[in-house]
Design a protein around this motif. Structure first.
Motif, PDB file in Angstrom:
ATOM      1  N   ASN A  15       0.816  -1.432  -0.042  1.00 11.50           N
ATOM      2  CA  ASN A  15      -0.091   0.117   0.132  1.00 11.50           C
ATOM      3  C   ASN A  15       0.881   1.377  -0.012  1.00 11.50           C
ATOM      4  O   ASN A  15       0.343   2.356  -0.269  1.00 11.50           O
ATOM      5  N   PHE A  16       2.021   1.087   0.407  1.00 11.45           N
ATOM      6  CA  PHE A  16       2.819   2.489   0.589  1.00 11.45           C
ATOM      7  C   PHE A  16       4.327   1.938   0.566  1.00 11.45           C
ATOM      8  O   PHE A  16       4.686   1.238   1.448  1.00 11.45           O
ATOM      9  N   ASP A  17       5.075   2.804  -0.120  1.00 22.06           N
ATOM     10  CA  ASP A  17       6.601   2.860  -0.215  1.00 22.06           C
ATOM     11  C   ASP A  17       7.151   4.136   0.131  1.00 22.06           C
ATOM     12  O   ASP A  17       6.557   5.165  -0.363  1.00 22.06           O
ATOM     13  N   PHE A  18       8.121   4.321   0.949  1.00 26.45           N
ATOM     14  CA  PHE A  18       8.710   5.467   1.416  1.00 26.45           C
ATOM     15  C   PHE A  18       9.795   5.925   0.016  1.00 26.45           C
ATOM     16  O   PHE A  18      10.222   5.001  -0.319  1.00 26.45           O
ATOM     17  N   MET A  19       9.803   7.142  -0.284  1.00 24.01           N
ATOM     18  CA  MET A  19      10.753   7.439  -1.377  1.00 24.01           C
ATOM     19  C   MET A  19      11.708   8.372  -0.477  1.00 24.01           C
ATOM     20  O   MET A  19      12.961   8.250  -1.026  1.00 24.01           O
ATOM     21  N   ASN A  20      11.433   9.310   0.315  1.00 24.18           N
ATOM     22  CA  ASN A  20      12.605  10.122   0.745  1.00 24.18           C
ATOM     23  C   ASN A  20      12.056  10.622   2.069  1.00 24.18           C
ATOM     24  O   ASN A  20      11.663  11.928   2.224  1.00 24.18           O
ATOM     25  N   PRO A  26       0.276   4.045  17.036  1.00 20.65           N
ATOM     26  CA  PRO A  26       1.510   3.820  17.961  1.00 20.65           C
ATOM     27  C   PRO A  26       1.972   2.177  17.748  1.00 20.65           C
ATOM     28  O   PRO A  26       3.144   1.931  18.116  1.00 20.65           O
ATOM     29  N   ASP A  27       1.244   1.478  17.236  1.00 14.95           N
ATOM     30  CA  ASP A  27       1.696  -0.124  16.919  1.00 14.95           C
ATOM     31  C   ASP A  27       2.301  -0.189  15.746  1.00 14.95           C
ATOM     32  O   ASP A  27       2.782  -1.136  15.099  1.00 14.95           O
ATOM     33  N   LEU A  28       2.364   1.090  15.083  1.00 16.53           N
ATOM     34  CA  LEU A  28       3.348   0.957  13.589  1.00 16.53           C
ATOM     35  C   LEU A  28       2.380   0.602  12.468  1.00 16.53           C
ATOM     36  O   LEU A  28       2.995   0.425  11.476  1.00 16.53           O
ATOM     37  N   SER A  29       1.112   0.313  12.749  1.00 18.30           N
ATOM     38  CA  SER A  29       0.556  -0.028  11.676  1.00 18.30           C
ATOM     39  C   SER A  29      -0.123   1.405  10.950  1.00 18.30           C
ATOM     40  O   SER A  29      -0.271   2.464  11.431  1.00 18.30           O
ATOM     41  N   LEU A  30       0.133   1.484   9.717  1.00 17.37           N
ATOM     42  CA  LEU A  30      -0.138   2.423   8.836  1.00 17.37           C
ATOM     43  C   LEU A  30      -1.791   2.841   8.740  1.00 17.37           C
ATOM     44  O   LEU A  30      -2.590   2.147   8.567  1.00 17.37           O
TER      45      LEU A  30
END
Length: 313
Positions: free
Chosen positions: A238-243, A270-274
């Motif tokens: 669902n999501f990729d970091f670019m910068n 807080p549990d790191l889920s997007l």
């Protein structure tokens, strides 16, 4: 300062006339779990315009909040710090020495109102809230000071690009103006910005500024000073970091991250889920993030040369 904007709400698909009452009801209904695209984009204010005059900005790269609620901006293109009132009015500014590369470095406020400034050189400069240089924290063990975080214990964490990338933890005697102890954690790649979670973990963004496509993630250092977890570069399908660049934590423990490569701000539970993409429009090179006393999100919008204020929840 404030500008009225339309609100695109992907849940209800309607314009909200009574904004405050409706936003309160939305807060009650949101369940922060699962993957959702929330193009909230409620821009409620802008601070600064392009230029060199008081109140104007060039390449704002970092932003922080003082204990009294003032918004402090690292105006990198003008090599100065600018202080704005909670209403967005410029109060005063002061200069710092230009570093080797503009737009790098950070600014953070301590609990007693000191302002810590880095600029990619070998010192953390310590200013009063009025802009008087008190002293500089230096050590032969650090070559390049970049991102900053102030821990509840008043320790200072700083990122360093030497040897690939490190994070240093400094215990400081503020009265004697010296570093008492320093611990180092290695294993990073060009770490940029940092934030402190509610559990006092240190969240470190690894951006992608130059060179090979590595980094592009968030690394989490626990209280034991060990890197425990990592977010990215790929988050499921669902999501990729670019910068990833700026990062902050809100009062509920949600983690907000600016992605300079994709011109957006994303939020994790807080549990790191997007949870959501909370800002997707009106940004060009978002760098630093902080939360105002009213709970709004302040974004240093580097290439639009201003700081944008959003109601993101």
């Amino acid at each position: 300062m404030l500008k009225k904007r339309k609100l695109l709400d992907s849940f209800f698909l309607k314009e909200l006339e009574d904004e405050e009452a409706t936003l309160h009801s939305l807060d009650q209904e949101w369940k922060l779990s699962g993957i959702r695209q929330i193009f909230f984009n409620r821009l409620i204010g802008e601070v600064g315009t392009l230029g060199c005059e008081p109140g104007q900005l060039i390449w704002p790269s970092s932003v922080t909040l003082t204990p009294t609620g003032d918004l402090v901006v690292k105006d990198s293109g003008n090599d100065r710090i600018q202080v704005f009132s909670p209403e967005g009015l410029q109060k005063h500014s002061f200069s710092y020495e230009s570093g080797p590369v503009k737009c790098l470095g950070d600014i953070k406020a301590t609990r007693d109102g000191r302002l810590l400034v880095t600029n990619g050189d070998k010192a953390v400069k310590v200013f009063t809230g009025e802009g008087r240089l008190i002293h500089q924290l230096t050590t032969p063990n650090v070559n390049y000071f970049y991102g900053l975080a102030v821990l509840p214990s008043d320790e200072v964490a700083v990122t360093d690009w030497s040897g690939g990338g490190k994070v240093h933890f400094m215990s400081v005697d503020w009265k004697e103006r010296k570093i008492l102890k320093m611990d180092v954690i290695e294993g990073f790649y060009r770490p940029t910005c940092m934030a402190v979670s509610k559990d006092e973990d240190i969240l470190v963004t690894e951006g992608q500024l130059f060179g090979p496509h590595v980094g592009r993630c968030i690394k989490i250092i626990g209280k034991e000073r060990v890197t425990q977890k990592k977010i990215g570069p790929i988050y499921g399908s669902n999501f990729d970091f670019m910068n990833p660049s700026g990062i902050c934590v809100d009062e509920n423990g949600n983690i907000l991250v600016a992605d300079k490569g994709q011109n957006c701000v994303v939020m994790f539970n807080p549990d790191l889920s997007l949870t959501a993409i909370v800002v997707k429009q009106d940004l060009q090179g978002p760098c630093g993030l902080c939360l105002t006393q009213q709970g709004y999100l302040a974004v240093a919008d580097c290439y639009h040369h201003n700081v944008k204020i959003y109601q993101y929840r």
